[in-house]
Design an enzyme around this catalytic site. Structure first.
Site, PDB file in Angstrom:
ATOM      1  CG  ASP A  87       4.342   0.269  -3.008  1.00 40.42           C
ATOM      2  OD1 ASP A  87       3.880  -0.747  -3.535  1.00 40.42           O
ATOM      3  OD2 ASP A  87       4.002   1.422  -3.338  1.00 40.42           O
ATOM      4  CG  ASP A 119       3.236  -0.196  -9.041  1.00 39.81           C
ATOM      5  OD1 ASP A 119       4.136  -0.383  -9.881  1.00 39.81           O
ATOM      6  OD2 ASP A 119       2.292  -0.971  -8.855  1.00 39.81           O
ATOM      7  CG  MET A 132      -2.918   3.124  -5.149  1.00 38.45           C
ATOM      8  SD  MET A 132      -1.933   1.959  -4.169  1.00 38.45           S
ATOM      9  CE  MET A 132      -0.843   3.092  -3.314  1.00 38.45           C
ATOM     10  N   GLY A 133      -6.460   4.809  -2.595  1.00 43.74           N
ATOM     11  CA  GLY A 133      -7.055   5.710  -1.627  1.00 43.74           C
ATOM     12  C   GLY A 133      -7.813   5.002  -0.529  1.00 43.74           C
ATOM     13  CB  SER A 141       4.416  -4.763  -5.485  1.00 44.66           C
ATOM     14  OG  SER A 141       3.653  -4.074  -6.450  1.00 44.66           O
ATOM     15  N   GLY A 144       1.242  -4.934  -7.396  1.00 43.26           N
ATOM     16  CA  GLY A 144       1.423  -5.082  -8.833  1.00 43.26           C
ATOM     17  C   GLY A 144       1.680  -6.529  -9.208  1.00 43.26           C
TER      18      GLY A 144
END
Length: 265
Positions: free
Chosen positions: A57, A59, A89-90, A148, A150
Site C-alpha cells: 500500500d 498511503d 479506510m475504516g 493503492s 490513491g
C-alpha cells in the site's frame, strides 16, 4: 486514516505539511520497539523470505501521509475530505462511494495538481526505511508493486524515488478535460472499487504464476488481499504511521518499522 485512530483531529490536515509531518514522525517512529505481534508470525516471516513478489500500500505505509488528504489540504478542503477518507479506510463506507464523494468535494484541476506536486513533492514523504527495504527486496529478485487506492499521478514520483517502474503501479487515475479542468477518475481501474486491492493482488499472482505473494499495508482494504481466493499468502500490517486495532488483530505479522522486515530477508 480510520475514524477514531487518526493523527489528532481532522483539523490537523489543514496545517502546513512540515508541521504535520514533524508531528507524525515524532509520534510514530520515536520509541517504537521491535515486537513479534500477529496471528502467524513465523509463517509470515518465512513467506516474506521466499516471496516472489511483495505488494505495498502507499498511503500511511510507503509514505507518511494519505496522498489524497495532502491534495485536499492544498485545495483548502482538508477537514471535509479527511472525514471521508476515515470512513473509507475504516470500512464504514464502500471505497468507490467514498472516492466519488471525496472527488466531488475536491474537483482538482490538472494545473492545481501539478502545482501542488511541484511545491510539495510526494517523494519527500517516504517512510523511514522503505527505500532500503525495497532495495533489499529487488536485489533479491523479488518483484515489488505499489497497490493503492490513491492516484497514479501522485504515486509515480514515489515509484521513481524507489527505483520502481511505473508499470508496477496499480492505482486510480485522475481524468482531466482538454483545458485541464477536472473531469473525474478512470472507473475501469480495479482500485476504484471496493475490494480492488485484493483483486489486483490475486490477478498479479495468477498472471505471473507467483508461488508466494505478500501484501503490506496499514488498512483493512490491504488485509482483504489475503482473505480472497488466490490472494496474498501473507499480510504484514504496518503500524509505523497509523496503528489500527482491527489490522493489528488480524495481521499475520504486525510491524512498526521496516527494519523488522529487512531482518528476515
Amino acid at each position: 486514516p480510520q475514524e477514531g485512530e487518526r493523527r489528532g483531529d481532522a483539523t490537523m490536515l489543514a496545517r502546513p505539511r512540515l508541521l504535520r509531518t514533524t508531528l507524525a514522525a515524532s509520534l510514530s517512529f520515536a520509541g517504537k520497539k521491535s515486537m513479534s505481534v500477529g496471528v502467524r508470525v513465523p509463517e509470515a516471516k518465512a513467506i516474506l523470505n521466499k516471496a516472489d513478489a511483495v505488494c505495498f500500500d502507499v498511503d500511511s505505509t510507503v509514505i507518511r501521509e494519505e496522498g489524497i488528504d495532502e491534495l485536499a489540504a492544498y485545495l483548502g478542503v482538508g477537514a471535509e475530505v479527511a472525514a471521508l477518507t476515515a470512513a473509507a479506510m475504516g470500512g464504514d463506507v464502500p471505497f468507490h462511494k467514498a472516492l466519488e464523494d471525496r472527488l466531488a468535494v475536491m474537483k482538482p484541476t490538472k494545473q492545481q495538481l501539478e502545482q501542488m506536486m511541484s511545491e510539495q513533492p510526494m517523494a519527500e514523504l517516504l517512510t523511514p526505511g522503505i527505500r532500503e527495504l525495497v532495495a533489499d527486496l529487488t536485489n533479491r529478485g523479488k518483484r515489488v508493486y505499489l497497490v493503492s487506492g490513491g492516484f497514479r499521478q501522485m504515486i509515480e514520483p514515489v515509484a521513481t524515488a524507489l527505483n520502481l517502474p511505473h508499470a508496477d503501479i496499480y492505482a486510480n487515475t485522475f481524468v482531466f478535460n482538454s483545458d485541464g479542468s477536472f473531469k473525474g477518475h478512470d472507473p475501469t481501474e480495479p482500485t476504484s472499487r471496493a475490494g480492488g486491492k485484493a483483486k489486483v493482488v490475486a490477478e498479479l499472482k495468477a498472471r505471473f504464476a507467483y508461488e508466494k505473494v505478500v501484501m503490506v499495508g496499514d488498512g483493512a482494504t490491504d488485509m482483504e488481499a489475503r482473505d480472497v481466493p488466490g490472494g496474498a499468502d501473507a499480510f504484514i500490517g504496518f503500524g509505523g504511521v497509523q496503528e489500527r486495532e482491527k489490522v493489528k488483530a488480524g495481521a499475520d505479522w504486525f510491524v512498526y518499522n521496516f527494519e523488522e522486515m529487512r531482518a528476515v530477508l
